[in-house]
Design a protein around this motif. Structure first.
Motif, PDB file in Angstrom:
ATOM      1  N   LYS A 291       0.826  -1.216   0.000  1.00 12.59           N
ATOM      2  CA  LYS A 291       0.000   0.000   0.000  1.00 12.59           C
ATOM      3  C   LYS A 291       0.858   1.263   0.000  1.00 12.59           C
ATOM      4  O   LYS A 291       0.712   2.151   0.849  1.00 12.59           O
ATOM      5  CB  LYS A 291      -0.940   0.011   1.217  1.00 12.59           C
ATOM      6  N   LEU A 292       1.759   1.320  -0.937  1.00 12.29           N
ATOM      7  CA  LEU A 292       2.717   2.408  -1.000  1.00 12.29           C
ATOM      8  C   LEU A 292       2.532   3.215  -2.282  1.00 12.29           C
ATOM      9  O   LEU A 292       2.426   2.638  -3.364  1.00 12.29           O
ATOM     10  CB  LEU A 292       4.143   1.824  -0.947  1.00 12.29           C
ATOM     11  N   ALA A 293       2.445   4.545  -2.148  1.00 13.85           N
ATOM     12  CA  ALA A 293       2.326   5.417  -3.314  1.00 13.85           C
ATOM     13  C   ALA A 293       3.606   6.257  -3.441  1.00 13.85           C
ATOM     14  O   ALA A 293       4.185   6.684  -2.434  1.00 13.85           O
ATOM     15  CB  ALA A 293       1.126   6.337  -3.164  1.00 13.85           C
ATOM     16  N   ILE A 294       4.053   6.464  -4.678  1.00 12.43           N
ATOM     17  CA  ILE A 294       5.301   7.181  -4.951  1.00 12.43           C
ATOM     18  C   ILE A 294       5.010   8.348  -5.880  1.00 12.43           C
ATOM     19  O   ILE A 294       4.324   8.205  -6.892  1.00 12.43           O
ATOM     20  CB  ILE A 294       6.336   6.232  -5.602  1.00 12.43           C
ATOM     21  N   GLU A 295       5.561   9.483  -5.529  1.00 11.93           N
ATOM     22  CA  GLU A 295       5.332  10.703  -6.324  1.00 11.93           C
ATOM     23  C   GLU A 295       6.658  11.399  -6.593  1.00 11.93           C
ATOM     24  O   GLU A 295       7.509  11.519  -5.698  1.00 11.93           O
ATOM     25  CB  GLU A 295       4.395  11.633  -5.561  1.00 11.93           C
ATOM     26  N   LEU A 296       6.857  11.824  -7.818  1.00 11.08           N
ATOM     27  CA  LEU A 296       8.083  12.513  -8.198  1.00 11.08           C
ATOM     28  C   LEU A 296       8.143  13.865  -7.481  1.00 11.08           C
ATOM     29  O   LEU A 296       7.179  14.618  -7.455  1.00 11.08           O
ATOM     30  CB  LEU A 296       8.106  12.733  -9.711  1.00 11.08           C
ATOM     31  N   ARG A 297       9.306  14.150  -6.871  1.00  5.91           N
ATOM     32  CA  ARG A 297       9.460  15.435  -6.200  1.00  5.91           C
ATOM     33  C   ARG A 297       9.536  16.560  -7.216  1.00  5.91           C
ATOM     34  O   ARG A 297      10.069  16.397  -8.314  1.00  5.91           O
ATOM     35  CB  ARG A 297      10.748  15.441  -5.356  1.00  5.91           C
ATOM     36  N   GLU A 298       9.035  17.720  -6.847  1.00  3.76           N
ATOM     37  CA  GLU A 298       9.066  18.883  -7.756  1.00  3.76           C
ATOM     38  C   GLU A 298      10.440  19.540  -7.730  1.00  3.76           C
ATOM     39  O   GLU A 298      11.121  19.542  -6.726  1.00  3.76           O
ATOM     40  CB  GLU A 298       8.006  19.890  -7.323  1.00  3.76           C
TER      41      GLU A 298
END
Length: 298
Positions: A291-298
């Motif tokens: 249950k892990l979500a990954i988002e590119l840092r700005e």
């Protein structure tokens, strides 16, 4: 791993005759053959390279040698092959078994542990921020992680250790008792018996770890460690039969986490440690998935 775990805890599967009558036996044999074929190929290629490169190693410059005169940077497999050539007489099967151990034990375990760390970072954004800031301070945005950098990632190491406390990749270990052991309560563990040490229970014992399900990396500050028994934290087991890859595992985890956390930030559906139901098939895993979500840092 699932098949091995099932066989370990289903008593009648301990007997080869019974186990070999089950569908699991054929599946296990097929999977083991694939693993052995892969690792045997690696060993054979490395053996060929070692033989063909022997003359070159004899002509290496002094700068390429370690203090004892051996070539620097030898892999574990290279050293095994060279020892065998020098008279240790390891069989191909013995070498393959060692390669199996390091390839499987050194990859699946650290991969699982890395993911638990990312879940903890997602669950505690303030801790994730501190890890990110330390990594950026040590490495900056683009520098490749080098060995000399790893010792500077002090807070990240505490986060990894606290994660391993709550989610030790090895749920339990078993030890054969070679001599009678007298316990404090007038109970004797007799020689010839086996003892199962449940590492997860040890790591969540409230007498050793107050508020045990609280995620707190500061439990691994030097002054906090000094107050606990040295065997109160055993994700790698303990001497003299501890994990052979302790240093490698920490280096690998620090390197990967530091590389990834610079580029991505993590979040998770889990709100508390207690929500993460766990299961095991030799390694500890979350029952309901990562249950892990990954988002590119700005």
């Amino acid at each position: 791993m699932e098949i091995m775990f099932k066989r370990k805890f289903v008593i009648w599967h301990h007997y080869d005759f019974v186990f070999n009558l089950t569908p699991l036996a054929k599946q296990y044999t097929d999977l083991a053959a694939k693993i052995h074929t892969f690792t045997s190929t690696v060993s054979s290629k490395k053996k060929t390279n070692c033989v063909s490169g022997e003359a070159e190693r004899k002509n290496e410059s002094p700068e390429a040698l370690s203090e004892d005169g051996s070539s620097a940077g030898r892999t574990f497999l290279q050293q095994l092959l060279e020892l065998s050539e020098e008279g240790a007489n390891f069989t191909d099967e013995e070498i393959r078994d060692e390669v199996d151990t390091f390839m499987i034990g050194g990859s699946a375990t650290t991969a699982s542990m890395n993911t638990f760390v990312f879940i903890m970072l997602g669950m505690f954004p303030d801790i994730q921020k501190k890890v990110y800031e330390e990594v950026m301070d040590v490495l900056g945005p683009d520098k490749i992680v080098e060995c000399t950098d790893l010792g500077k990632l002090i807070y990240l190491e505490r986060v990894i250790k606290e994660t391993m406390r709550l989610f030790p990749v090895g749920l339990l270990i078993v030890r054969a008792i070679t001599g009678d052991i007298q316990l404090d309560n007038n109970c004797i563990i007799p020689a010839g018996s086996s003892v199962v040490l449940v590492i997860l229970k040890l790591h969540r014992d409230p007498e050793i770890w107050p508020n045990p399900t609280k995620f707190d990396p500061d439990r691994f500050l030097p002054e906090a460690i000094a107050k606990r028994h040295s065997y109160s934290w055993l994700p790698f087991s303990g001497e003299p039969r501890n994990c052979a890859g302790v240093k490698y595992a920490m280096m690998a985890m620090k390197s990967l986490i530091a590389t990834v956390v610079r580029k991505y930030q993590f979040s998770t559906e889990y709100k508390t440690v207690e929500e993460i139901r766990i299961t095991a098939d030799l390694m500890l895993k979350p029952l309901d998935g990562y249950k892990l979500a990954i988002e590119l840092r700005e």
